[in-house]
Design an enzyme around this catalytic site. Structure first.
Site, PDB file in Angstrom:
ATOM      1  CE  LYS A   1      -3.545  -2.051   3.077  1.00 22.86           C
ATOM      2  NZ  LYS A   1      -4.761  -1.959   2.257  1.00 22.86           N
TER       3      LYS A   1
ATOM      4  NE  ARG B   1     -10.833 -10.486  -1.133  1.00 22.49           N
ATOM      5  CZ  ARG B   1     -11.290  -9.536  -1.937  1.00 22.49           C
ATOM      6  NH1 ARG B   1     -11.764  -9.858  -3.130  1.00 22.49           N
ATOM      7  NH2 ARG B   1     -11.292  -8.269  -1.562  1.00 22.49           N
TER       8      ARG B   1
END
Length: 464
Positions: free
Chosen positions: A244, A318
Site C-alpha cells: 500500500k 478473504r
C-alpha cells in the site's frame, strides 16, 4: 494486550441525584409555563435543540438541568444526540425526567454509557474530567444496555490499540482473557501447526511476519442452538508485496476490526447468558513483507480444496477468512456469520456509518434489520449478485482473490467468501470499524458495527 477497563454502569438506583429534564421543542412551551426557571431558560435562549443543555440554579448551586431532544429530523440525522448534553453535565448523579418513548429511552440509556468512553492508554498523565453518572431511564433493560456498551468498549479498545501492542499474540491474549472471564474454552493453532491442521491460506498470508499467524477457536455454552462467528484478525496490513502507499497504511491497525467486533458481540452474548452454543473463530495474522512473503500469481490450495490465484497480496482478508469459514462449516452450526474490514468498495458504496451485509436468508435479513433499528446500529443489505460469480473465476485456478473486473468489489468479495461458507444460513458483514470524526457517544477511532444489530436479531434467528 489492552488492560481491562471497568464495566460501564449506570448511577445506583438509590443514589441522590439531580433531575435532567429532557424536552422536545413541541413540549417546551408547556414546560416553561409551569417552571420556576422559565425566565432563566428564556434568557439562555434554550430551544430544546438536540443535545442542547442549560444548568438550572438552586439555593445551594445547581438544582438540575434541561436538555433538548430536538426534532424528529434532527434525531434521524444524529444518533445519540443526547450524549452532547450528558458530556456537558457536571460530575455527579443525574436522573432523566420527561416523556420518552421506549426507543428514545433505550437510545438515551446507551448514550448515557457510551459518552464516557475514552481511550487513554497512551496518555496516562492527562486527567480527564470525571463524567456525570446517569440513572437508567425507567422501563429500560439496564443489564442488556450495559452489556451492549461493554461489548462496544471492548471492540473500540482492541481496534484503537496500535499494531505494536496488538499483534496476533496480543489478540489471542485478549480472546483468552474474555474466555477466562466467562468460563469459555479456547484452543489456538499457531505457526507451522496451521499447515499440519490444514489451514494453509491462514499460514500463507501470515508466514512473512516474525509474529506467528494463528487461528483462535473459542467455544462457550453446552446447550441450545449453535452460532458461529468468524472475524477477520489482520492485525496490520501493509498490503504485502503489493504494498500500500503510506497513506493507505495509516488506518491498518484497524484491519482486525472484524475480530474485535465478534469478540465484542461474544462478550454481550456471554454476559447476558443467552441460551445458545457459541463458537468464535479468528484467523489472526499480519500481512507484511519478507523473503518468504506471499507473491502475486501464487496459487494456493485452500482447506476446502479449492485453488485460489493470488492476483493481489493486498486482498488477503478473504484468504484467511476462507479457511476459517470452511472449518466453521465442517464443525456444524445453525447460523454462520462473518465480520471483516474487507473492502474499500463497501466504503465507497455506503460510507463509514453504514455496515453493508449479505445473506440469502430472508428471515435472517428481516431479523437483523429489526435488531439494527432497536440497537441504533445502522446497516444496509447488499446482494449476493450471482451474475458476478464468473468474475472471481480466473481460469487458471478455481478462484481469483482480486478480480480485474473493476466494479462491485464488496459484492465480488462476498461471493468469494460464500464459496467457502457452504451454509444455507450464512451472513457476512463488510464493516469499516472506524469513526472518522468525533460524533456524539462515538469519538474518532475504533467503532463496532453490526454487533448490536445481531444481538437484537439472535432471538428470532435462533428461535431463542
Amino acid at each position: 494486550m489492552t488492560s481491562a477497563r471497568p464495566a460501564p454502569s449506570f448511577a445506583a438506583a438509590d443514589a441522590t441525584s439531580k433531575p435532567l429534564h429532557i424536552l422536545k421543542p413541541e413540549g417546551l412551551a408547556d414546560f416553561l409555563a409551569s417552571s420556576p426557571h422559565a425566565g432563566w431558560l428564556r434568557a439562555a435562549g434554550f430551544e430544546a435543540g438536540l443535545g442542547e443543555l442549560v444548568l438550572l440554579p438552586g439555593e445551594d448551586g445547581i438544582a438540575g438541568a434541561v436538555a433538548g431532544l430536538g426534532t424528529e429530523k434532527a434525531r434521524r440525522r444524529t444518533r445519540f444526540g443526547l450524549a452532547r448534553a450528558f458530556a456537558a453535565l457536571p460530575e455527579g448523579d443525574w436522573h432523566l425526567e420527561g416523556p420518552l418513548s421506549p426507543a428514545e429511552a433505550d437510545e438515551a440509556a446507551l448514550a448515557a454509557l457510551l459518552f464516557a468512553y475514552r481511550f487513554d492508554r497512551y496518555r496516562p498523565g492527562k486527567a480527564a474530567k470525571a463524567p456525570a453518572r446517569i440513572k437508567a431511564p425507567i422501563g429500560v433493560d439496564a443489564a442488556r444496555i450495559a452489556a451492549m456498551a461493554a461489548g462496544e468498549m471492548l471492540t473500540r479498545d482492541l481496534i484503537n490499540t496500535p499494531a505494536q501492542d496488538m499483534g496476533p499474540a496480543e489478540l489471542e491474549a485478549a480472546a483468552r482473557s474474555l474466555a477466562a472471564a466467562h468460563g469459555a474454552r479456547i484452543e489456538v493453532t499457531t505457526g507451522e501447526a496451521l499447515l499440519t491442521q490444514n489451514l494453509p491460506m491462514i499460514h500463507a498470508v501470515g508466514r512473512a511476519s516474525p509474529r506467528a499467524p494463528r487461528l483462535i477457536d473459542l467455544h462457550w455454552g453446552n446447550t441450545g442452538p449453535r452460532l458461529t462467528l468468524v472475524g477477520k484478525g489482520v492485525c496490520f496490513d501493509t498490503g504485502g508485496l503489493d504494498i500500500k502507499p503510506s497513506a493507505g497504511m495509516l488506518l491498518m491497525k484497524k484491519d482486525m476490526g472484524g475480530a474485535a467486533t465478534v469478540l465484542g458481540l461474544a462478550q454481550m452474548i456471554m454476559t447476558l447468558n443467552l441460551p445458545l452454543q457459541l463458537r468464535v473463530l479468528i484467523p489472526a495474522v499480519e500481512n507484511v513483507i519478507s523473503g518468504n512473503a506471499l507473491m502475486p500469481k501464487d496459487i494456493l490450495t485452500s482447506r476446502k480444496g479449492l485453488t485460489v490465484e493470488v492476483n493481489n497480496t493486498d486482498a488477503e482478508g478473504r484468504l484467511v477468512l476462507a479457511d476459517a469459514l470452511t472449518l466453521a462449516s465442517e464443525g456444524g452450526c445453525d447460523v454462520l456469520i462473518s465480520m471483516a474490514t474487507l473492502t474499500g468498495a463497501a466504503r465507497v458504496a455506503v460510507g463509514p456509518d453504514l455496515a453493508p451485509y449479505y445473506t440469502d436468508d430472508e428471515s435472517m435479513a428481516q431479523a437483523v434489520e429489526a435488531g439494527a433499528k432497536a440497537g441504533f446500529d445502522p446497516i444496509w443489505r447488499m446482494p449476493f449478485h450471482e451474475a458476478y460469480d464468473p468474475v472471481i473465476e480466473p481460469g487458471i485456478a478455481d478462484l481469483d482473490n482480486s478480480p480485474s473486473f473493476g466494479f462491485a468489489g464488496s459484492i465480488t468479495a462476498a461471493l468469494f467468501l460464500r464459496r467457502f461458507a457452504d451454509h444455507p444460513r450464512y451472513m457476512h458483514f463488510d464493516i469499516y470499524g472506524h469513526c472518522p470524526a468525533d460524533a456524539p457517544a462515538r469519538p474518532k477511532g475504533g467503532a463496532g458495527q453490526g454487533a448490536r444489530a445481531l444481538l437484537g436479531a439472535l432471538p428470532a434467528i435462533l428461535e431463542l
